[in-house]
Design a protein around this motif. Structure first.
Motif, mmCIF file in Angstrom:
data_model
loop_
_atom_site.group_PDB
_atom_site.id
_atom_site.type_symbol
_atom_site.label_atom_id
_atom_site.label_comp_id
_atom_site.label_asym_id
_atom_site.label_seq_id
_atom_site.Cartn_x
_atom_site.Cartn_y
_atom_site.Cartn_z
ATOM 1 N N ARG A 271 0.822 -1.210 0.000
ATOM 2 C CA ARG A 271 0.000 0.000 0.000
ATOM 3 C C ARG A 271 0.861 1.267 0.000
ATOM 4 N N ILE A 272 1.988 1.239 0.683
ATOM 5 C CA ILE A 272 2.905 2.380 0.662
ATOM 6 C C ILE A 272 3.415 2.619 -0.757
ATOM 7 N N LEU B 126 -0.566 7.024 1.264
ATOM 8 C CA LEU B 126 0.380 6.408 2.208
ATOM 9 C C LEU B 126 1.835 6.545 1.764
ATOM 10 N N SER C 96 5.034 6.869 4.090
ATOM 11 C CA SER C 96 4.694 6.495 5.469
ATOM 12 C C SER C 96 5.651 5.433 5.986
ATOM 13 N N LYS D 290 3.150 3.934 10.917
ATOM 14 C CA LYS D 290 2.153 4.919 10.488
ATOM 15 C C LYS D 290 1.212 4.317 9.451
ATOM 16 N N GLY D 291 1.774 3.566 8.491
ATOM 17 C CA GLY D 291 0.948 2.941 7.468
ATOM 18 C C GLY D 291 -0.021 1.936 8.067
ATOM 19 N N SER E 111 -2.880 3.751 9.841
ATOM 20 C CA SER E 111 -3.800 4.359 8.884
ATOM 21 C C SER E 111 -4.741 3.322 8.282
#
Length: 319
Positions: free
Chosen positions: A46-47, A53, A56, A60-61, A64
């Motif tokens: 996803r980052i 993101l 991130s 943090k990711g 979220s």
């Protein structure tokens, strides 16, 4: 009971049963470790593909994704991950044993192979990974589509079926070239660095020390070698891993795969190609170390023979 040797000095003649044991041990160690790492892989992917993101950290990711989509989102793609790396892991580990043995024979046996050991590690890892990736690519494409497009499908079977129905073989294998660019450097780092770390560790010891090593010390050497190999694998394969995520999400222009990869690489830049490296290094260090430890334990449980040793400090007359 020792394995019969070939006419080549000290090279064991593995049987179909031996290679079956190598395959089963590799399949189990890879599916267990990759399955366990699914949450980290979800965050990493996803980052790489979600603009919200980008940049991130792992923590943090994760926060979220959990806040916006719930904890279950971290297990997205578990099915194709487990099945994909079951078949890929078996083919990769058994293939590495096969090709390493084949290349050792090609240069005349263990004694001669010591001089070419790095080239043998590189070649065996690369060829084994190539064939393993033929099995992995469609399932990896399904996994990335499930992770990057929430609601795409409910799981492995529905996701694979939809991808095959809508895109056919072309879509299932759209990521074959980038997955080769990712997985072959990954395998090179995994196997070659692990072999060289073991060699360095044991070369510094006397024969008496090696014979008297406790299980704890052997475990420490294996763990440290696996972690180092995992970090090397992550760095070597990170740019292609980023491009693979982009390709499987449908990013990039139309045209040949080489053209698409070139354009995406230019758009991402050096910094973009290494997005998510931190989480991925954490993941691969654990993956690779865990795989080698599990692989050894499962082989022992199956009473499988050891692979061919061509470390510089080894005695080539002992099989």
């Amino acid at each position: 009971m020792s394995k019969p040797v070939t006419p080549y000095s000290g090279v064991p003649q593995f049987t179909v049963k031996d290679y079956s044991s190598f395959f089963l041990a590799g399949a189990l160690c890879c599916t267990v470790t990759h399955g366990a790492m699914t949450p980290i892989d979800v965050v990493k992917t996803r980052i790489q593909v979600d603009p919200a993101l980008t940049g991130s950290s792992l923590i943090k990711g994760t926060r979220s994704i959990v806040a916006n989509e719930g904890p279950s989102a971290l297990l997205t793609g578990f099915g194709p991950t487990a099945v994909g790396y079951l078949v890929q892991g078996g083919a990769k580990f058994a293939g590495y044993e096969f090709w390493k043995t084949t290349f050792v024979r090609a240069v005349g046996g263990q004694e001669d192979a010591v001089k070419y050991r790095t080239a043998i590690y590189l070649g065996a890892a690369s060829v084994a990974e190539f064939f393993a990736d033929i099995l992995l690519t469609p399932l990896e494409a399904t996994r990335i589509r499930l992770v990057s497009e929430r609601g795409y499908a409910s799981g492995l079977v529905t996701g694979f079926t939809r991808l095959a129905r809508e895109g056919g073989l072309r879509e299932l294998y759209a990521g074959f070239l980038p997955i080769l660019c990712k997985q072959i450097p990954y395998a090179i780092g995994q196997f070659t660095v692990n072999e060289l770390c073991h060699e360095l560790a044991y070369r510094a010891m006397s024969e008496e020390t090696k014979r008297s090593l406790s299980p704890t010390h052997k475990f420490g050497i294996s763990l440290g070698s696996g972690i180092t190999a995992g970090c090397a694998a992550a760095v070597l394969s990170q740019p292609a891993d980023t491009l693979l995520s982009q390709i499987n999400k449908g990013h990039g222009p139309e045209g040949s795969m080489v053209h698409r990869l070139t354009v995406l690489a230019k758009q991402a830049g050096f910094k973009g190609l290494f997005a998510g490296l931190g989480p991925r290094m954490v993941m691969t260090a654990g993956l690779v170390a865990g795989q080698f430890l599990l692989y050894g334990w499962i082989k022992d449980a199956l009473n499988a023979p050891p692979g061919v040793e061509i470390h510089k400090e080894s005695d080539p007359t002992k099989a």
